[in-house]
Design a protein around this motif. Structure first.
Motif, PDB file in Angstrom:
ATOM      1  N   TRP A 222     -10.900 -75.844  60.332  1.00  0.00           N
ATOM      2  CA  TRP A 222     -11.086 -74.901  59.230  1.00  0.00           C
ATOM      3  C   TRP A 222     -10.185 -75.150  58.027  1.00  0.00           C
ATOM      4  CZ3 TRP A 222     -11.793 -69.539  62.092  1.00  0.00           C
ATOM      5  CH2 TRP A 222     -12.985 -69.585  62.816  1.00  0.00           C
TER       6      TRP A 222
ATOM      7  N   LEU B 298     -13.690 -71.487  56.086  1.00  0.00           N
ATOM      8  CA  LEU B 298     -14.170 -70.550  57.103  1.00  0.00           C
ATOM      9  C   LEU B 298     -15.693 -70.599  57.188  1.00  0.00           C
ATOM     10  CD1 LEU B 298     -11.987 -67.382  56.366  1.00  0.00           C
ATOM     11  CD2 LEU B 298     -11.597 -69.140  58.089  1.00  0.00           C
TER      12      LEU B 298
ATOM     13  N   ALA C 278      -9.199 -73.025  54.591  1.00  0.00           N
ATOM     14  CA  ALA C 278      -8.686 -71.878  55.338  1.00  0.00           C
ATOM     15  C   ALA C 278      -7.234 -72.142  55.708  1.00  0.00           C
ATOM     16  CB  ALA C 278      -9.519 -71.650  56.594  1.00  0.00           C
ATOM     17  N   THR C 279      -6.370 -71.171  55.478  1.00  0.00           N
ATOM     18  CA  THR C 279      -4.960 -71.318  55.811  1.00  0.00           C
ATOM     19  C   THR C 279      -4.730 -70.937  57.272  1.00  0.00           C
ATOM     20  OG1 THR C 279      -4.391 -69.051  55.212  1.00  0.00           O
ATOM     21  CG2 THR C 279      -4.363 -70.714  53.447  1.00  0.00           C
ATOM     22  N   ASN C 280      -3.608 -71.394  57.790  1.00  0.00           N
ATOM     23  CA  ASN C 280      -3.252 -71.020  59.160  1.00  0.00           C
ATOM     24  C   ASN C 280      -3.102 -69.509  59.298  1.00  0.00           C
ATOM     25  OD1 ASN C 280      -3.307 -73.647  60.011  1.00  0.00           O
ATOM     26  ND2 ASN C 280      -1.081 -73.934  60.020  1.00  0.00           N
ATOM     27  N   ALA C 281      -2.603 -68.857  58.232  1.00  0.00           N
ATOM     28  CA  ALA C 281      -2.441 -67.403  58.271  1.00  0.00           C
ATOM     29  C   ALA C 281      -3.808 -66.713  58.394  1.00  0.00           C
ATOM     30  CB  ALA C 281      -1.713 -66.917  57.024  1.00  0.00           C
ATOM     31  N   GLN C 282      -4.810 -67.225  57.667  1.00  0.00           N
ATOM     32  CA  GLN C 282      -6.158 -66.650  57.766  1.00  0.00           C
ATOM     33  C   GLN C 282      -6.729 -66.839  59.174  1.00  0.00           C
ATOM     34  OE1 GLN C 282      -7.815 -68.892  54.414  1.00  0.00           O
ATOM     35  NE2 GLN C 282      -8.398 -66.936  53.472  1.00  0.00           N
ATOM     36  N   ILE C 283      -6.520 -68.019  59.738  1.00  0.00           N
ATOM     37  CA  ILE C 283      -7.046 -68.290  61.079  1.00  0.00           C
ATOM     38  C   ILE C 283      -6.338 -67.410  62.107  1.00  0.00           C
ATOM     39  CG2 ILE C 283      -7.329 -70.061  62.855  1.00  0.00           C
ATOM     40  CD1 ILE C 283      -7.443 -72.113  60.558  1.00  0.00           C
ATOM     41  N   GLU C 284      -5.034 -67.225  61.935  1.00  0.00           N
ATOM     42  CA  GLU C 284      -4.291 -66.341  62.839  1.00  0.00           C
ATOM     43  C   GLU C 284      -4.817 -64.917  62.750  1.00  0.00           C
ATOM     44  OE1 GLU C 284       0.268 -64.715  63.598  1.00  0.00           O
ATOM     45  OE2 GLU C 284      -0.090 -66.413  62.263  1.00  0.00           O
ATOM     46  N   GLN C 285      -5.145 -64.464  61.543  1.00  0.00           N
ATOM     47  CA  GLN C 285      -5.688 -63.118  61.371  1.00  0.00           C
ATOM     48  C   GLN C 285      -7.035 -62.992  62.076  1.00  0.00           C
ATOM     49  OE1 GLN C 285      -4.193 -60.592  60.046  1.00  0.00           O
ATOM     50  NE2 GLN C 285      -5.862 -59.109  60.092  1.00  0.00           N
ATOM     51  N   ILE C 286      -7.863 -63.999  61.967  1.00  0.00           N
ATOM     52  CA  ILE C 286      -9.151 -63.987  62.660  1.00  0.00           C
ATOM     53  C   ILE C 286      -8.942 -63.948  64.167  1.00  0.00           C
ATOM     54  CG2 ILE C 286     -11.203 -65.396  63.155  1.00  0.00           C
ATOM     55  CD1 ILE C 286     -11.052 -66.288  60.194  1.00  0.00           C
TER      56      ILE C 286
END
Length: 405
Positions: free
Chosen positions: A49, A54, A4-12
């Motif tokens: 993550w 994820l 999981a990228t930091n961008a994906q985690i930020e979106q979540i």
């Protein structure tokens, strides 16, 4: 396993922060404790993550992890109150088993934040922070105030809720009208931040638009006889119906007059227009209903091919009697330009004190462009560009500025 990228985690984080805080506020009985636990959980997610990927249910993982972290923290404390909290949390059913019981938690938290003991600006700011997951900077921009001012406002509002013991619940029916105005304003601002994001590279934050519409629908169902709540829902649906047409293939903003109307969402338009007609029959006019009617006229262009600007100007004349604000006057000037010409509109715009508002400069630039006052138009476009945070809107303004140079 995919990482999981930091961008994906930020979106979540953007999508689920408000729900997690709302659910855990119900469990903890404390907004501060819920926020702290959710922030701890997201910090843990940022650590794990990227390596583990994820989980199947990111929102459930965040809520469960936040709850467990709060239990561990309470166990480590020596006070009886903290031991009692830990015992209470241990007795709370697992979050995943409560999925069908927590759908109104956002609404409960909104009404808590919109208690009459708080100033209206504090009510809205706090709810945007807790429910929308907006940063303090984003909320400050929405209010056109410095970030430090907004940070102090949020801290004071949370402290007042804690110190006054304001309950986390939907208030009794006789108290609902006292809070409805602030609740509606909150949902409208959440939607606006999603519709035209102020601090992110993307123009549209779909999770905020969807959340505002969901909460507006819950509010309307909660208050079925309140025409303004239904008017708000209609307004959000009619604006959001144009979502797919607002950004072109090149990533540039597409203004309303140039949008591909075949991309407009006919289902949302039909629902919004039906609600507008029902509101007209109720004959209890208010600002959200009038704005919904304005957007219903715009959506008629999907079928007629032309926008009825004289009717829109009539509606703006009604709206400004309810909300005589500079922003409403600015939007009314756009209709004046279509009915009476850009010169008449520019006179109105130049009377407004909105120098820190990007749309003021963008609208003024367009009027100057139409009047062939090119150097002034370029200067106005540059002022708007300097205040613009999204790539799509900046690209549009830069293109227009280049066209008049």
């Amino acid at each position: 396993m995919p990482t999981a990228t930091n961008a994906q985690i930020e979106q979540i984080f953007r999508e689920h922060y408000g729900r997690a805080v709302a659910v855990l506020t119900r469990s903890f009985g404390s907004i501060d404790a819920a926020e702290e636990a959710v922030q701890d959980a997201f910090s843990t997610a940022l650590e794990r993550w990227p390596a583990t990927g994820l989980p199947p249910s990111p929102a459930g993982w965040i809520i469960t992890t936040a709850r467990n972290r709060a239990i561990d923290r309470a166990r480590r404390e020596a006070s009886r109150a903290d031991r009692h909290l830990a015992a209470t949390l241990l007795d709370t059913p697992d979050v995943e088993s409560q999925e069908h019981a927590v759908r109104d938690d956002h609404l409960r938290l909104i009404f808590t934040c919109c208690h009459p003991a708080l100033a209206t600006s504090a009510q809205i700011a706090l709810t945007l922070r807790l429910l929308g997951g907006l940063t303090t900077a984003e909320i400050a921009r929405a209010f056109l105030v410095p970030e430090a001012t907004m940070a102090q406002r949020i801290v004071r509002a949370k402290g007042k809720i804690r110190d006054a013991g304001i309950p986390y619940r939907i208030p009794p029916e006789d108290q609902l009208p006292l809070r409805l105005r602030a609740v509606r304003a909150t949902l409208y601002l959440i939607f606006n931040e999603g519709h035209s994001a102020s601090e992110t590279s993307q123009l549209i934050r779909t999770e905020l638009c969807d959340e505002a519409i969901r909460l507006a629908r819950l509010l309307a169902l909660l208050m079925p006889d309140d025409a303004e709540s239904w008017g708000l829902l209609a307004l959000l649906l009619l604006i959001d119906a144009r979502r797919a047409s607002r950004v072109g293939a090149d990533g540039c903003l597409v203004i309303l007059s140039e949008q591909d109307r075949s991309l407009w969402d006919r289902v949302k338009i039909a629902e919004g227009q039906t609600i507008v007609r029902e509101c007209l029959e109720a004959n209890q006019p208010g600002p959200y209903q009038i704005q919904a009617a304005i957007n219903a006229v715009h959506s008629d262009a999907l079928f007629t091919g032309a926008i009825d600007w004289p009717q829109i100007l009539v509606l703006y004349n009604q709206l400004i009697t309810f909300e005589p604000t500079p922003v409403v006057a600015l939007n009314r000037a756009v209709a004046v330009a279509e009915v009476e010409g850009p010169g008449a509109a520019l006179i109105l715009v130049d009377e407004l004190q909105l120098g820190e508002y990007r749309m003021f400069h963008a609208i003024r630039a367009d009027l100057l462009r139409r009047l062939d006052r090119r150097s002034e138009a370029v200067a106005a476009y540059e002022a708007a560009i300097a205040l613009t945070k999204t790539d799509a809107e900046r690209a549009f303004l830069q293109r227009r500025a280049a066209e008049v140079k």
